[in-house]
Design a protein around this motif. Sequence first.
Motif, PDB file in Angstrom:
ATOM      1  N   ILE A 122       0.850  -1.197   0.000  1.00  0.00           N
ATOM      2  CA  ILE A 122       0.000   0.000   0.000  1.00  0.00           C
ATOM      3  C   ILE A 122       0.882   1.242   0.000  1.00  0.00           C
ATOM      4  O   ILE A 122       1.810   1.342   0.812  1.00  0.00           O
ATOM      5  CB  ILE A 122      -0.938  -0.007   1.222  1.00  0.00           C
ATOM      6  N   PHE A 123       0.590   2.191  -0.879  1.00  0.00           N
ATOM      7  CA  PHE A 123       1.371   3.434  -0.955  1.00  0.00           C
ATOM      8  C   PHE A 123       0.570   4.645  -0.470  1.00  0.00           C
ATOM      9  O   PHE A 123       1.130   5.567   0.108  1.00  0.00           O
ATOM     10  CB  PHE A 123       1.860   3.666  -2.383  1.00  0.00           C
ATOM     11  N   HIS A 124      -0.729   4.642  -0.713  1.00  0.00           N
ATOM     12  CA  HIS A 124      -1.571   5.779  -0.325  1.00  0.00           C
ATOM     13  C   HIS A 124      -2.740   5.267   0.524  1.00  0.00           C
ATOM     14  O   HIS A 124      -3.770   4.861  -0.011  1.00  0.00           O
ATOM     15  CB  HIS A 124      -2.077   6.522  -1.568  1.00  0.00           C
ATOM     16  N   PRO A 125      -2.560   5.240   1.825  1.00  0.00           N
ATOM     17  CA  PRO A 125      -3.584   4.668   2.709  1.00  0.00           C
ATOM     18  C   PRO A 125      -4.864   5.489   2.713  1.00  0.00           C
ATOM     19  O   PRO A 125      -4.839   6.708   2.550  1.00  0.00           O
ATOM     20  CB  PRO A 125      -2.917   4.686   4.078  1.00  0.00           C
ATOM     21  N   HIS A 126      -5.973   4.790   2.916  1.00  0.00           N
ATOM     22  CA  HIS A 126      -7.269   5.474   2.978  1.00  0.00           C
ATOM     23  C   HIS A 126      -7.919   5.365   4.357  1.00  0.00           C
ATOM     24  O   HIS A 126      -8.988   5.915   4.573  1.00  0.00           O
ATOM     25  CB  HIS A 126      -8.221   4.901   1.916  1.00  0.00           C
ATOM     26  N   ASP A 127      -7.281   4.656   5.261  1.00  0.00           N
ATOM     27  CA  ASP A 127      -7.754   4.588   6.633  1.00  0.00           C
ATOM     28  C   ASP A 127      -6.539   4.302   7.520  1.00  0.00           C
ATOM     29  O   ASP A 127      -5.418   4.152   7.026  1.00  0.00           O
ATOM     30  CB  ASP A 127      -8.864   3.540   6.819  1.00  0.00           C
ATOM     31  N   MET A 128      -6.768   4.227   8.830  1.00  0.00           N
ATOM     32  CA  MET A 128      -5.647   4.059   9.749  1.00  0.00           C
ATOM     33  C   MET A 128      -4.954   2.715   9.539  1.00  0.00           C
ATOM     34  O   MET A 128      -3.720   2.627   9.546  1.00  0.00           O
ATOM     35  CB  MET A 128      -6.126   4.195  11.184  1.00  0.00           C
ATOM     36  N   LEU A 129      -5.729   1.654   9.338  1.00  0.00           N
ATOM     37  CA  LEU A 129      -5.116   0.339   9.192  1.00  0.00           C
ATOM     38  C   LEU A 129      -4.230   0.284   7.953  1.00  0.00           C
ATOM     39  O   LEU A 129      -3.101  -0.204   8.004  1.00  0.00           O
ATOM     40  CB  LEU A 129      -6.181  -0.749   9.117  1.00  0.00           C
ATOM     41  N   SER A 130      -4.727   0.802   6.829  1.00  0.00           N
ATOM     42  CA  SER A 130      -3.897   0.763   5.622  1.00  0.00           C
ATOM     43  C   SER A 130      -2.662   1.640   5.781  1.00  0.00           C
ATOM     44  O   SER A 130      -1.614   1.355   5.201  1.00  0.00           O
ATOM     45  CB  SER A 130      -4.708   1.148   4.382  1.00  0.00           C
TER      46      SER A 130
END
Length: 463
Positions: free
Chosen positions: A325-333
């Motif tokens: 993952i390079f651009h997370p969309h939530d805290m877990l990512s």
Amino acid sequence: MAQAAAPVEFSKTLAGRQAEWIASLTYESIPQEVRTRARLLLLDYLGVARRGATLPQVEPARALLADLDTAPQCGLVGGGRATAAYAAYANAAFGHALEYDDAHWLCGHPGVCVIPAVLALAEREGITGQALLTAIVAGYQSMVWSMGPINRRTLDIGWHGMKVGGVFGAAAGAAKVLGLDALQIANALAIAGSDASGTMEYDQSGGEVKRFHAGMASRAGLEAAVLAKAGLTGPLTIYEGLRGIHKLFSERDHLDPELLWDGTWHIMNTFVKLYPMVGTTHAALDAVGKALNELEAGAGPVRAYDIETIEIGIVDWAIPHGAAIFHPHDMLSAQFSLAFACALRVVRGQVAIMDLADPAIRADPAINALADRVKPSAMEVPAGSDPLFGHARVVLKDGRNATALQPAPRGHPANPAREEDIAAKFREVLAGLVSDDAIEAVLRAGDALYTSDRAPDFVQLIS
């Protein structure tokens, strides 16, 4: 008509063998360094659970408990009460909410599966501090014995080792608190096997359900011990049998369980996280820090716009489990994004839990632009390094560059956290949330675990 199952010799099954060891385990038989480790891991869990209880992604756990309206037997971290099983469920989810809880190479995340189940029953049953530590040690040992032969293979397939194995650690710890005999303990493990499961698709596309895998495992293990005490039985070949978890979850490609019965106290090989990130990223972040320090020595700080690339080398199997993952969309990512964490380290000077939780910081254009210039790749494990090593090369636009290797992450058994490191993390994660007096009271209460007095109510103290 179905044929009756063939009888098995209790002591020759892996569940029976484990159960006999757990039943015979006494506080006096545990070395002092192992008792100390159990105390420190309890404190580490309490700190991250208290902070985790404040995060929005765990509110569904509170909503579930409100919907169930369970009996108020045991305390919830941060306030409230529920039955022992559902206190374990919520408190385990809180403990895993930060991705900051302990980890183990052979079973995933033992603390958040074992400790909430033990604490809930310890409060209800009024056990001693010594009994509490003994149950924690039993739970960690069982989770490694149960999951260790297949953990590496399940990671390849996509099963979540913590969820698969956590049910056994929680069942063992709970059974020890409840004083079950060897046959009952074996049945608790066998019953728990029916709840072993859990996919890791979250590390590909996110989703907060991963936090709740700890809760599901802790609740199921505790319930398995209660059911075994009430007389329910299970298949004693739950590990090695034709349809046992070692064959099913590894697609019949697993280690010899005997390798783990070498006298090791497996709790001693636990990894205490000093970054709030998935464990595969820690050494790489250490290596990036070393390279930046070299570049900055005598030349001033390195800014994001100075950097051409950050090249990261990690073991091949860690690429999909932390570097996909390079651009997370939530805290877990975000916590599974090595690229984002490297950029965060440069832009904000640290990788802090509340930054990872902040949507505005996750959307920061400067951080995301630098994340695109982070280049993770698979690399052979360097000689003398742990598989969780990290290698970094930071290349600046002016041509200067620096390379660093971190053979094992800080907090790893090969580079272990000291007692003062764990205490510092405990204070840091609770800063601004719990008073300084309350923090020190919990730390002092840990010393009471070495006595035959009733164990302190740590959930109440931390709340």
